[in-house]
Design a protein around this motif. Structure first.
Motif, PDB file in Angstrom:
ATOM      1  N   GLU A 133      50.419  60.362  13.058  1.00 20.29           N
ATOM      2  CA  GLU A 133      51.615  59.539  13.181  1.00 20.29           C
ATOM      3  C   GLU A 133      51.887  58.716  11.925  1.00 20.29           C
ATOM      4  OE1 GLU A 133      51.247  57.268  16.737  1.00 20.29           O
ATOM      5  OE2 GLU A 133      51.364  59.021  18.049  1.00 20.29           O
ATOM      6  N   VAL A 134      51.321  59.138  10.808  1.00 16.90           N
ATOM      7  CA  VAL A 134      51.529  58.426   9.546  1.00 16.90           C
ATOM      8  C   VAL A 134      52.194  59.355   8.533  1.00 16.90           C
ATOM      9  CG1 VAL A 134      50.441  57.201   7.622  1.00 16.90           C
ATOM     10  CG2 VAL A 134      49.531  56.939   9.946  1.00 16.90           C
ATOM     11  N   ALA A 135      53.371  58.979   8.067  1.00 16.32           N
ATOM     12  CA  ALA A 135      54.077  59.745   7.035  1.00 16.32           C
ATOM     13  C   ALA A 135      54.010  58.970   5.724  1.00 16.32           C
ATOM     14  CB  ALA A 135      55.534  59.978   7.439  1.00 16.32           C
ATOM     15  N   THR A 136      53.738  59.686   4.633  1.00 13.87           N
ATOM     16  CA  THR A 136      53.566  59.046   3.332  1.00 13.87           C
ATOM     17  C   THR A 136      54.429  59.750   2.291  1.00 13.87           C
ATOM     18  OG1 THR A 136      51.275  58.480   3.852  1.00 13.87           O
ATOM     19  CG2 THR A 136      51.893  58.424   1.527  1.00 13.87           C
ATOM     20  N   ALA A 137      55.077  58.951   1.441  1.00 15.73           N
ATOM     21  CA  ALA A 137      55.831  59.486   0.309  1.00 15.73           C
ATOM     22  C   ALA A 137      55.188  58.985  -0.977  1.00 15.73           C
ATOM     23  CB  ALA A 137      57.288  59.042   0.379  1.00 15.73           C
ATOM     24  N   ILE A 138      55.126  59.842  -1.982  1.00 23.84           N
ATOM     25  CA  ILE A 138      54.519  59.472  -3.257  1.00 23.84           C
ATOM     26  C   ILE A 138      55.621  59.207  -4.271  1.00 23.84           C
ATOM     27  CG2 ILE A 138      53.069  60.274  -5.162  1.00 23.84           C
ATOM     28  CD1 ILE A 138      51.492  61.898  -3.132  1.00 23.84           C
ATOM     29  N   ARG A 139      55.572  58.055  -4.912  1.00 25.90           N
ATOM     30  CA  ARG A 139      56.564  57.649  -5.898  1.00 25.90           C
ATOM     31  C   ARG A 139      55.988  57.887  -7.286  1.00 25.90           C
ATOM     32  NH1 ARG A 139      58.280  52.278  -8.090  1.00 25.90           N
ATOM     33  NH2 ARG A 139      60.529  52.372  -8.395  1.00 25.90           N
ATOM     34  N   VAL A 140      56.662  58.689  -8.069  1.00 25.27           N
ATOM     35  CA  VAL A 140      56.157  59.071  -9.392  1.00 25.27           C
ATOM     36  C   VAL A 140      56.989  58.387 -10.472  1.00 25.27           C
ATOM     37  CG1 VAL A 140      55.731  60.964 -10.989  1.00 25.27           C
ATOM     38  CG2 VAL A 140      55.370  61.298  -8.530  1.00 25.27           C
ATOM     39  N   ILE A 141      56.342  57.572 -11.305  1.00 24.39           N
ATOM     40  CA  ILE A 141      56.972  56.962 -12.484  1.00 24.39           C
ATOM     41  C   ILE A 141      56.107  57.302 -13.692  1.00 24.39           C
ATOM     42  CG2 ILE A 141      57.683  54.820 -13.620  1.00 24.39           C
ATOM     43  CD1 ILE A 141      59.396  55.304 -11.236  1.00 24.39           C
ATOM     44  N   THR A 142      56.698  57.882 -14.724  1.00 23.77           N
ATOM     45  CA  THR A 142      55.918  58.255 -15.906  1.00 23.77           C
ATOM     46  C   THR A 142      56.404  57.493 -17.135  1.00 23.77           C
ATOM     47  OG1 THR A 142      57.386  60.070 -16.571  1.00 23.77           O
ATOM     48  CG2 THR A 142      55.622  60.590 -14.998  1.00 23.77           C
ATOM     49  N   LYS A 143      55.510  57.338 -18.079  1.00 27.02           N
ATOM     50  CA  LYS A 143      55.861  56.676 -19.328  1.00 27.02           C
ATOM     51  C   LYS A 143      56.938  57.462 -20.073  1.00 27.02           C
ATOM     52  CE  LYS A 143      53.913  55.013 -23.704  1.00 27.02           C
ATOM     53  NZ  LYS A 143      52.693  54.899 -24.553  1.00 27.02           N
ATOM     54  N   LYS A 144      56.783  58.784 -20.109  1.00 27.51           N
ATOM     55  CA  LYS A 144      57.725  59.618 -20.845  1.00 27.51           C
ATOM     56  C   LYS A 144      59.143  59.466 -20.319  1.00 27.51           C
ATOM     57  CE  LYS A 144      58.635  64.421 -22.177  1.00 27.51           C
ATOM     58  NZ  LYS A 144      58.182  65.836 -22.069  1.00 27.51           N
ATOM     59  N   ALA A 145      59.313  59.569 -19.009  1.00 26.71           N
ATOM     60  CA  ALA A 145      60.653  59.479 -18.423  1.00 26.71           C
ATOM     61  C   ALA A 145      61.220  58.072 -18.563  1.00 26.71           C
ATOM     62  CB  ALA A 145      60.615  59.894 -16.955  1.00 26.71           C
ATOM     63  N   SER A 146      60.381  57.066 -18.416  1.00 28.04           N
ATOM     64  CA  SER A 146      60.847  55.682 -18.533  1.00 28.04           C
ATOM     65  C   SER A 146      61.302  55.381 -19.957  1.00 28.04           C
ATOM     66  CB  SER A 146      59.741  54.717 -18.107  1.00 28.04           C
ATOM     67  OG  SER A 146      59.367  54.931 -16.757  1.00 28.04           O
ATOM     68  N   GLU A 147      60.575  55.875 -20.933  1.00 29.61           N
ATOM     69  CA  GLU A 147      60.976  55.665 -22.331  1.00 29.61           C
ATOM     70  C   GLU A 147      62.287  56.380 -22.632  1.00 29.61           C
ATOM     71  OE1 GLU A 147      56.667  54.990 -24.583  1.00 29.61           O
ATOM     72  OE2 GLU A 147      57.538  57.009 -24.474  1.00 29.61           O
ATOM     73  N   LYS A 148      62.434  57.601 -22.105  1.00 31.52           N
ATOM     74  CA  LYS A 148      63.657  58.355 -22.362  1.00 31.52           C
ATOM     75  C   LYS A 148      64.880  57.648 -21.788  1.00 31.52           C
ATOM     76  CE  LYS A 148      63.825  62.874 -21.973  1.00 31.52           C
ATOM     77  NZ  LYS A 148      63.646  64.244 -21.458  1.00 31.52           N
ATOM     78  N   ILE A 149      64.762  57.153 -20.553  1.00 25.04           N
ATOM     79  CA  ILE A 149      65.928  56.514 -19.950  1.00 25.04           C
ATOM     80  C   ILE A 149      66.188  55.155 -20.596  1.00 25.04           C
ATOM     81  CG2 ILE A 149      64.839  55.256 -18.017  1.00 25.04           C
ATOM     82  CD1 ILE A 149      68.082  57.376 -17.916  1.00 25.04           C
ATOM     83  N   GLY A 150      65.134  54.488 -21.023  1.00 31.61           N
ATOM     84  CA  GLY A 150      65.314  53.226 -21.729  1.00 31.61           C
ATOM     85  C   GLY A 150      66.038  53.423 -23.046  1.00 31.61           C
ATOM     86  N   PHE A 151      65.625  54.419 -23.810  1.00 35.29           N
ATOM     87  CA  PHE A 151      66.279  54.699 -25.087  1.00 35.29           C
ATOM     88  C   PHE A 151      67.730  55.109 -24.863  1.00 35.29           C
ATOM     89  CE2 PHE A 151      67.472  57.480 -28.628  1.00 35.29           C
ATOM     90  CZ  PHE A 151      67.227  56.625 -29.700  1.00 35.29           C
TER      91      PHE A 151
END
Length: 332
Positions: A133-151
């Motif tokens: 009865e436990v559902a889990t979602a995994i949230r993925v944040i990477t340095k590469k993607a964060s830098e790209k969107i920041g730039f």
């Protein structure tokens, strides 16, 4: 120079509103030739998938696409076409300008901000599992993607004479994931000292937008926050019927209206084409056809002042044809 652009009419009202763009571009004398490819519910019946490979191939070849709304069937095992396109084509940046139109009555008259949303990760990776009865979602944040969107956000701000970038986060709770995102944006900001930088927790950002939208310029956010905030911001200018959008990668861009396919009004001739037309303005700018984009922007701004021509969702007395014709008249 003639540009070939992939055109995906989509589902519901999609074919009607993309037809408006084709007609308006013809009157605008835009140097665009369209390569029409189908995706969506009709393709499930024909090919067993809403997104045939020919669509991906066409966009990869032409590098630019205009897409009508596409319905993702619920409970039938098909992934969202939008999410699949973003991943397959590396469309890492979702760009959502939010700008008031004259004559459209809302609480605010001079909203002019841009939401830059990371488009490829976070909870939208769809990594979930369930044990008992436990559902889990995994949230993925990477340095590469964060830098790209920041730039991307800071570069967009600089190139478009924007003065401030606000990073939106929940790092007080999501200390590792949003913490990594913030660290990357902070580092990127050091390369753009001429642009003011600030940070806002996402719940506070939501409140600030509906109280003081004029204080904000460019917002940069992880996937989920950007998705929510861009729809919230659209409400400030009258709704999704006015909201353009673009999904941009290294050398490919897909432009779209961000509203749904509205099957309940399909083929009734009352679909509102303003959002897809404003998306096509972004397409023209992307191709450096800036003179044409400004001409179309001005024509739309003048056309929407005529309440008789507006579609019913805008409390007008007109239809798809009347607002299209009004825009064409102003182009002339």
């Amino acid at each position: 120079m003639m540009y070939k652009v992939t055109l995906i009419p989509g589902d519901g009202i999609g074919p009607e509103i993309t037809d408006v763009v084709v007609d308006v571009f013809e009157h605008l004398k835009a140097p665009i030739s369209w390569e029409v490819v189908e995706a969506g519910e009709k393709e499930i019946e024909k090919n067993g998938t809403p997104l045939p490979e020919k669509v991906i191939e066409s966009i990869k070849k032409n590098k630019v696409a205009l897409k009508g709304p596409i319905t993702t069937p619920i409970g039938k095992g098909f992934r969202s076409v939008n999410v699949t396109l973003r991943e397959e084509l590396g469309l890492y940046a979702n760009l959502r300008p939010v700008k008031s139109l004259p004559g459209i009555n809302t609480r605010f008259e001079n909203v002019d901000l841009v939401v830059v949303r990371e488009n490829t990760e976070g909870l939208y990776k769809g990594i979930e599992y369930k044990i008992d009865e436990v559902a889990t979602a995994i949230r993925v944040i990477t340095k590469k993607a964060s830098e790209k969107i920041g730039f991307f956000a800071f570069k967009y701000a600089k190139e478009n004479n924007r003065k401030k970038v606000t990073a939106v986060h929940k790092a007080n709770i999501q200390k590792l994931t949003d913490g990594l995102f913030l660290d990357c944006i902070r580092e990127i900001s050091k390369n753009f000292p001429e642009i003011e930088y600030e940070e806002k927790i996402v719940d506070n950002m939501s409140m600030q937008l509906v109280m003081n939208p004029e204080k904000y310029d460019v917002l940069v956010a992880p996937n989920l926050y950007g998705d929510i905030l861009s729809d919230l911001a659209a409400g400030l200018i009258g709704g999704l019927g006015f909201a353009p959008g673009a999904n941009i990668g290294e050398n490919i861009a897909v432009f779209e209206a961000v509203h749904g396919s509205a099957p309940d009004i399909a083929k009734k001739g009352i679909a509102n084409p303003i959002a897809i037309l404003r998306s096509s303005i972004m397409l023209l700018d992307y191709l450096k056809l800036n003179e044409l984009s400004r001409k179309l922007e001005n024509a739309i701004s003048e056309a929407v002042k005529d309440k008789e021509a507006l579609t019913p969702d805008l409390k007008g007395k007109g239809n798809t044809e009347t607002i299209k014709q009004k825009i064409i008249d102003h182009l002339s």
